[in-house]
Design an enzyme around this catalytic site. Structure first.
Site, short mmCIF file in Angstrom:
data_model
loop_
_atom_site.label_atom_id
_atom_site.label_comp_id
_atom_site.label_asym_id
_atom_site.label_seq_id
_atom_site.Cartn_x
_atom_site.Cartn_y
_atom_site.Cartn_z
CE LYS A 49 -2.21 2.66 3.43
NZ LYS A 49 -2.89 2.78 4.70
CG ASN A 50 2.69 2.49 3.54
OD1 ASN A 50 1.67 3.17 3.62
ND2 ASN A 50 3.10 1.71 4.52
NE ARG A 120 -4.42 10.20 8.85
CZ ARG A 120 -4.14 9.62 9.98
NH1 ARG A 120 -3.07 8.87 10.08
NH2 ARG A 120 -4.92 9.77 11.01
CG ASP A 144 -7.23 6.79 9.86
OD1 ASP A 144 -6.55 7.81 10.04
OD2 ASP A 144 -6.75 5.66 9.70
#
Length: 160
Positions: A49-50, A120, A144
């Site tokens: 993901k990152n 984010r 979130d």
């Protein structure tokens, strides 16, 4: 039995006796490798993901098509792709976790605040957009609400 050794089973009818409950598969909580035999076979690592959330905006640095493989199918990646498309970038799903990104024409320098509010990772667009267009209007990232993330602190400093 797995290709790599014996699978450990978890008995739901017996007390846990201090053992950790398996996270996903009740039939296999870990691999047990028995020595003396060379390992063989293949494992496909899942997408990161990152890495994906940085590689997708990095495609803005070229006007040539870029093909990325092993991109995970998660909400943050989907939102990042929506931001790219909103900027005028052609993004095509090639299937199997592969995506073609072609930023031959970037039509905007402002990220849509609604789209950026979903993740984010939207602040990662700052570098590639500044390098490509010389300008970026970047809203405070969303995501979130588990405390203040590093990205929110960085963006707050940019505004100061």
């Amino acid at each position: 039995m797995t290709r790599f050794g014996k699978a450990q089973r978890y008995d739901y009818n017996r007390p846990n006796a201090g053992k950790r409950h398996p996270a996903r598969n009740p039939l296999m909580s870990k691999f047990i490798i028995e020595g003396g035999q060379p390992l063989h076979g293949e494992i496909t690592a899942s997408g990161n993901k990152n890495a994906a959330l940085k590689l997708l905006p990095a495609c803005l640095l070229t006007d040539e098509p870029v093909v990325l493989h092993n991109i995970p199918a998660i909400r943050d990646v989907e939102n990042t792709i929506l931001i790219l498309r909103d900027l005028g970038v052609e993004v095509s799903d090639l299937g199997g976790g592969s995506w073609r990104v072609h930023a031959h024409e970037v039509t905007k320098t402002e990220l849509d605040s609604r789209l950026a509010g979903y993740t984010r990772a939207s602040f990662v667009f700052a570098g590639p957009m500044l390098a490509r267009t010389g300008r970026i209007c970047l809203p405070i990232p969303g995501g979130d609400v588990i405390g203040r993330a590093a990205g929110a602190r960085v963006c707050a400093r940019w505004r100061a």
